[in-house]
Scaffold this motif. Structure first.
Motif, short mmCIF file in Angstrom:
data_model
loop_
_atom_site.label_atom_id
_atom_site.label_comp_id
_atom_site.label_asym_id
_atom_site.label_seq_id
_atom_site.Cartn_x
_atom_site.Cartn_y
_atom_site.Cartn_z
N ALA A 48 0.83 -1.21 0.00
CA ALA A 48 0.00 0.00 0.00
C ALA A 48 0.87 1.26 0.00
CB ALA A 48 -0.93 -0.01 1.21
N VAL A 49 1.94 1.24 0.78
CA VAL A 49 2.86 2.38 0.80
C VAL A 49 3.46 2.59 -0.59
CG1 VAL A 49 5.10 3.17 1.67
CG2 VAL A 49 3.40 2.28 3.25
N GLN A 50 3.86 1.51 -1.23
CA GLN A 50 4.44 1.62 -2.58
C GLN A 50 3.43 2.22 -3.56
OE1 GLN A 50 7.60 0.71 -3.57
NE2 GLN A 50 8.17 0.13 -1.50
N LEU A 51 2.19 1.74 -3.50
CA LEU A 51 1.17 2.25 -4.42
C LEU A 51 0.86 3.72 -4.18
CD1 LEU A 51 -1.33 -0.73 -4.55
CD2 LEU A 51 0.00 0.18 -6.45
N LEU A 52 0.77 4.10 -2.93
CA LEU A 52 0.37 5.47 -2.62
C LEU A 52 1.52 6.47 -2.74
CD1 LEU A 52 -1.94 4.78 0.44
CD2 LEU A 52 -2.63 5.39 -1.88
N MET A 53 2.70 6.08 -2.28
CA MET A 53 3.80 7.04 -2.22
C MET A 53 4.61 7.11 -3.52
SD MET A 53 3.65 8.42 0.69
CE MET A 53 3.11 8.24 2.34
N PHE A 54 4.85 5.98 -4.15
CA PHE A 54 5.73 5.97 -5.31
C PHE A 54 4.99 5.92 -6.64
CE2 PHE A 54 8.45 3.95 -1.99
CZ PHE A 54 9.29 5.02 -1.83
N MET A 55 3.88 5.23 -6.68
CA MET A 55 3.16 5.09 -7.94
C MET A 55 2.05 6.12 -8.09
SD MET A 55 3.16 0.98 -8.30
CE MET A 55 2.68 1.01 -10.01
N HIS A 56 1.88 6.99 -7.10
CA HIS A 56 0.93 8.10 -7.15
C HIS A 56 -0.47 7.62 -7.54
CE1 HIS A 56 4.50 10.56 -6.84
NE2 HIS A 56 5.00 9.96 -7.90
#
Length: 96
Positions: A48-56
């Motif tokens: 979830a962090v990857q999706l929200l923070m890096f993949m916008h």
């Protein structure tokens, strides 16, 4: 939130979650099942962090549509994995 701040927070959160998983694995006396459950929990949070923070995921005018697509994909994946496990366990118990 500024992009640089967002990426920094995401990076630090990913590192912390990874270190927590390593700590749980190496330095606790939990059962294998408990360790596995905790590590999977950390993995879902990190995804979830990857999706929200890096993949916008939620940014832009198409953000909500993308969010619904990801939620739908997660639901389909869970149904497939849990259904497969259920069928395999059910079939296996009849052969014992």
């Amino acid at each position: 939130m500024n992009t640089i701040v967002k990426h920094t927070v995401g990076f630090i959160a990913s590192i912390v979650l990874t270190l927590l998983a390593v700590f749980v694995t190496l330095y606790t006396n939990m059962t294998f099942h408990a360790k596995t459950t905790i590590i999977f929990g950390f993995a879902f949070i990190q995804a979830a962090v990857q999706l929200l923070m890096f993949m916008h995921l939620t940014e832009g005018k198409d953000g909500q549509v993308q969010s619904f697509k990801v939620i739908f994909a997660i639901i389909i994946t869970l149904v497939t994995v849990i259904g497969t496990y259920w069928v395999m366990q059910g079939g296996h118990s009849h052969h014992l």
